[in-house]
Design a protein around this motif. Structure first.
Motif, PDB file in Angstrom:
ATOM      1  N   THR A 358      -2.694  -8.245  -2.182  1.00 13.38           N
ATOM      2  CA  THR A 358      -2.371  -8.852  -0.954  1.00 13.38           C
ATOM      3  C   THR A 358      -1.096  -8.657  -0.485  1.00 13.38           C
ATOM      4  O   THR A 358      -0.797  -8.303   0.797  1.00 13.38           O
ATOM      5  CB  THR A 358      -2.833 -10.382  -0.819  1.00 13.38           C
ATOM      6  OG1 THR A 358      -2.404 -10.973  -2.032  1.00 13.38           O
ATOM      7  CG2 THR A 358      -4.388 -10.504  -0.660  1.00 13.38           C
ATOM      8  N   ALA A 359      -0.124  -8.731  -1.428  1.00 12.12           N
ATOM      9  CA  ALA A 359       1.368  -8.580  -1.089  1.00 12.12           C
ATOM     10  C   ALA A 359       1.400  -6.981  -0.398  1.00 12.12           C
ATOM     11  O   ALA A 359       2.103  -6.528   0.413  1.00 12.12           O
ATOM     12  CB  ALA A 359       2.063  -8.635  -2.331  1.00 12.12           C
ATOM     13  N   ARG A 360       0.699  -6.000  -1.123  1.00  8.76           N
ATOM     14  CA  ARG A 360       0.856  -4.646  -0.704  1.00  8.76           C
ATOM     15  C   ARG A 360       0.045  -4.466   0.534  1.00  8.76           C
ATOM     16  O   ARG A 360       0.703  -3.863   1.200  1.00  8.76           O
ATOM     17  CB  ARG A 360       0.058  -3.759  -1.895  1.00  8.76           C
ATOM     18  CG  ARG A 360       0.316  -2.238  -1.689  1.00  8.76           C
ATOM     19  CD  ARG A 360      -0.238  -1.421  -2.519  1.00  8.76           C
ATOM     20  NE  ARG A 360      -0.557  -1.724  -3.692  1.00  8.76           N
ATOM     21  CZ  ARG A 360       0.583  -0.930  -4.833  1.00  8.76           C
ATOM     22  NH1 ARG A 360       1.451  -0.269  -4.133  1.00  8.76           N
ATOM     23  NH2 ARG A 360       0.618  -1.327  -5.781  1.00  8.76           N
ATOM     24  N   TYR A 361      -0.913  -5.370   0.934  1.00 10.69           N
ATOM     25  CA  TYR A 361      -1.501  -5.068   2.144  1.00 10.69           C
ATOM     26  C   TYR A 361      -0.560  -5.481   3.231  1.00 10.69           C
ATOM     27  O   TYR A 361      -0.474  -4.964   4.268  1.00 10.69           O
ATOM     28  CB  TYR A 361      -2.754  -6.089   1.971  1.00 10.69           C
ATOM     29  CG  TYR A 361      -3.514  -6.012   3.408  1.00 10.69           C
ATOM     30  CD1 TYR A 361      -4.508  -4.999   3.709  1.00 10.69           C
ATOM     31  CD2 TYR A 361      -3.112  -6.894   4.662  1.00 10.69           C
ATOM     32  CE1 TYR A 361      -4.942  -5.175   5.091  1.00 10.69           C
ATOM     33  CE2 TYR A 361      -3.714  -6.892   5.911  1.00 10.69           C
ATOM     34  CZ  TYR A 361      -4.696  -5.906   6.063  1.00 10.69           C
ATOM     35  OH  TYR A 361      -5.384  -5.915   7.196  1.00 10.69           O
ATOM     36  N   ILE A 362       0.086  -6.742   2.927  1.00 11.33           N
ATOM     37  CA  ILE A 362       1.324  -7.197   4.009  1.00 11.33           C
ATOM     38  C   ILE A 362       2.335  -5.763   4.402  1.00 11.33           C
ATOM     39  O   ILE A 362       2.553  -5.732   5.364  1.00 11.33           O
ATOM     40  CB  ILE A 362       1.851  -8.364   3.648  1.00 11.33           C
ATOM     41  CG1 ILE A 362       0.872  -9.514   3.062  1.00 11.33           C
ATOM     42  CG2 ILE A 362       2.809  -8.651   4.586  1.00 11.33           C
ATOM     43  CD1 ILE A 362       1.601 -10.452   2.737  1.00 11.33           C
ATOM     44  N   TYR A 363       2.765  -5.596   3.038  1.00  7.27           N
ATOM     45  CA  TYR A 363       3.596  -4.244   3.347  1.00  7.27           C
ATOM     46  C   TYR A 363       3.190  -3.249   4.189  1.00  7.27           C
ATOM     47  O   TYR A 363       3.947  -2.538   4.983  1.00  7.27           O
ATOM     48  CB  TYR A 363       4.033  -3.865   1.828  1.00  7.27           C
ATOM     49  CG  TYR A 363       5.124  -2.744   2.212  1.00  7.27           C
ATOM     50  CD1 TYR A 363       6.417  -2.785   2.185  1.00  7.27           C
ATOM     51  CD2 TYR A 363       4.503  -1.372   1.557  1.00  7.27           C
ATOM     52  CE1 TYR A 363       7.161  -1.699   2.373  1.00  7.27           C
ATOM     53  CE2 TYR A 363       5.542  -0.529   1.642  1.00  7.27           C
ATOM     54  CZ  TYR A 363       6.730  -0.417   1.940  1.00  7.27           C
ATOM     55  OH  TYR A 363       7.658   0.735   1.980  1.00  7.27           O
ATOM     56  N   GLU A 364       1.893  -2.932   4.023  1.00  3.39           N
ATOM     57  CA  GLU A 364       1.408  -1.831   4.546  1.00  3.39           C
ATOM     58  C   GLU A 364       0.789  -2.084   5.943  1.00  3.39           C
ATOM     59  O   GLU A 364       0.619  -0.949   6.903  1.00  3.39           O
ATOM     60  CB  GLU A 364       0.328  -0.940   3.822  1.00  3.39           C
ATOM     61  CG  GLU A 364       0.745  -0.357   2.566  1.00  3.39           C
ATOM     62  CD  GLU A 364      -0.397  -0.059   1.555  1.00  3.39           C
ATOM     63  OE1 GLU A 364      -1.427  -0.339   1.680  1.00  3.39           O
ATOM     64  OE2 GLU A 364       0.118   0.692   0.505  1.00  3.39           O
ATOM     65  N   HIS A 365       0.536  -3.469   6.275  1.00  3.23           N
ATOM     66  CA  HIS A 365      -0.161  -3.741   7.647  1.00  3.23           C
ATOM     67  C   HIS A 365       0.600  -5.153   8.144  1.00  3.23           C
ATOM     68  O   HIS A 365       0.528  -6.228   8.359  1.00  3.23           O
ATOM     69  CB  HIS A 365      -1.411  -4.248   7.357  1.00  3.23           C
ATOM     70  CG  HIS A 365      -2.431  -3.225   6.985  1.00  3.23           C
ATOM     71  ND1 HIS A 365      -2.355  -2.783   5.564  1.00  3.23           N
ATOM     72  CD2 HIS A 365      -3.148  -2.080   7.623  1.00  3.23           C
ATOM     73  CE1 HIS A 365      -3.206  -2.065   5.286  1.00  3.23           C
ATOM     74  NE2 HIS A 365      -3.810  -1.608   6.421  1.00  3.23           N
TER      75      HIS A 365
END
Ligand code: PHE
Length: 509
Positions: A358-365
């Motif tokens: 989810t952390a990576r998702y935030i970074y990407e979106h």
């Protein structure tokens, strides 16, 4: 009812069983099948149930237990008390303290206590107090035991060769092994005996007028006139029939689908990620200091190949995370105030939680609002027991929108469990380096509150470098513990034991 009337009401199978029992008197269903010439065990059992209802036979059930080793190495690995005996006799001339035993490095953690317990029970040593410590002195019996196999060890060797019926082992020796944690598997089998009652014996002794039974009238039967000699089987909608188990999905796949469904209908999008991650994404991005105990080898599986994961594509983020750790960066926080190291962040590991997804998702979106979830495998270097597995599954999720707050987080979690069919959840304060405030969710299981996972509102030290301005609610929940509750298991290991019986019968949800 006269015996003759009773006979009139017996079907073909009942008559066959009675006839067989007339000779056997009392027998197992298999023996009755053989004697009666019936084709299948269910025919015998079905007929016997009817005969029992009519008072003509009695069916007795006896459960027998048998045992096998839970782990293959259980018979080759020396018992802890044997290891301890060796340390005391050969390392300390027959007398030493518990501290010496611990320091020998031959016994792990609780094994010292287990070893001492058995040494006492088996009369291999005497315990005495000396200040804070306890001294063990080996007895003559203990000295002899060092070079001899005990009855329990012989039984272990026997068990290594295959399953053993309870009745084939000495009770006290078997009990010794049963007392040890996680050593034996216990299997139950039901043995049935069918016995003629007095009334049954009287009927069985008579001429039962067994006629061939047919299920269908064929042209051949009619033309030949043979229909006069056969009995047409009555159609019985209540007849016992064996359950047919078709192929089906694994109960965990079914459960995961249900979780997926709940989140999808609540408006979430699913994300996933890789097993191997950098410490950077798994921990540093989540404001977990580089000397945090969770980062040590005994909690986390580090990967040897690749040992490092290149972070150069994230240079701006790496710099922002470094600043946040060292001095808080632009968040107004003081940070952890230590020298942050890139090489520590580059270490490759098996992800320890799905919060990395989810952390990576935030970074990407970073554009808000969003609601995403993941159901994915994670890894932790910890001992297995009835509620812990080194590999398990987490149900992860985040909600990011303007005005999102802690109340809303509690609401989402309660709603999730409610939709999963679990009305009773409890929320307690918790701590995670990356959330504030933080909470833990618990459910009532077997009369005890069991922790199911953690959640909280991501700290600015997490969201600021990732580039998101609105509050982010986050959680990570255990799937296997939820499965224990839903499927009524008392040992989490049972989920992956591939017990065919359980796989067949677990509810469809
Ligand atoms: N990652 C935490 C765990 O594995 C759970 C968690 C997720 C806590 C998100 C807070 C926020 O236990």
């Amino acid at each position: 009812m006269s015996e003759s009337d009773v006979i009139d009401q017996l079907n073909f199978f009942e008559k066959k069983v009675l006839k067989a029992l007339n000779e056997l008197k009392s027998a197992s269903p298999e023996q009755v099948r053989e004697k009666s010439g019936l084709g299948q065990l269910v025919e015998v059992m079905n007929a016997s149930s009817w005969l029992q209802a009519k008072g003509l036979v009695r069916i007795d059930e006896r459960i027998s237990k048998s045992y096998s080793l839970r782990r293959e190495d259980a018979a080759t690995k020396p018992l802890p008390e044997k290891v301890a005996l060796d340390v005391i006799i050969n390392g300390h001339k027959g007398r030493c303290s518990l501290a010496d035993l611990k320091n020998s490095g031959k016994l792990k953690g609780e094994e010292v206590q287990i070893a001492i317990g058995w040494i006492k029970k088996k009369g291999w040593g005497e315990l005495s107090k000396s200040g804070q410590d306890t001294i063990v002195a080996v007895t003559d019996k203990g000295r002899k035991a060092l070079h001899e196999k005990g009855e329990d060890e012989h039984l272990l060797e026997r068990l290594a060769k295959g399953e053993l019926a309870e009745t084939d082992a000495k009770k006290d020796v078997l009990d010794m092994l049963r007392q040890r944690k996680d050593l034996l598997n216990e299997r139950h089998t039901t043995n049935r005996t069918i016995t003629l009652t007095e009334a049954g014996a009287a009927v069985a002794a008579r001429d039962l007028r067994i006629k061939e039974e047919v299920a269908q009238l064929t042209p051949e039967l009619i033309q030949s006139g043979r229909w006069r000699d056969v009995e047409v089987r009555r159609y019985d909608v209540k007849a016992f029939a064996p359950t047919v188990y078709g192929g089906r999905r694994h109960p965990m796949s079914i459960l995961i689908d249900k979780v997926r469904n709940v989140f999808l209908t609540m408006g979430f999008t699913e994300v996933s990620g890789d097993y191997v991650e950098s410490a950077f994404w798994n921990m540093d991005v989540l404001f977990t200091a580089q000397d945090h105990p969770a980062r040590e080898m005994h909690d986390t599986f580090y990967v040897e190949n690749p040992a490092k994961i290149d972070l150069s594509q994230y240079m701006a983020l790496v710099e922002a995370v470094k600043q946040v750790h060292e001095n808080g960066g632009r968040t107004g926080s003081l940070g952890w105030r230590y020298k942050w190291r890139l090489d520590e962040a580059e270490r490759a590991l098996l992800r320890t939680h799905t919060t990395v997804n989810t952390a990576r998702y935030i970074y990407e979106h970073p554009q808000t609002p969003f609601k995403v979830f993941a159901v994915d495998r994670v890894f932790r270097n910890e001992a297995m027991d009835s509620t812990h597995l080194p590999e398990f599954t987490q149900i992860e999720g985040i909600v990011c929108e303007k005005g999102a707050n802690f109340d809303m987080l509690c609401g989402v979690l309660k709603e999730f469990y409610r939709r999963m069919g679990i009305p009773e959840t409890r929320i307690r304060p918790g701590y995670f380096p990356y959330t504030e405030p933080s909470l833990e969710v618990e459910i009532l299981w077997d009369g005890k509150w069991m922790e199911l996972g953690g959640a909280g509102v991501f700290r600015p030290e997490v969201t600021e470098p990732l580039g998101v301005k609105e509050p982010v609610l986050a959680w990570g929940l255990g799937l296997e513990r939820l499965a224990m509750l839903i499927y009524g298991l008392d040992d989490v290991r049972d989920i992956y034991e591939s017990d065919v019986d359980w796989l067949k019968k677990a509810p469809q949800l």
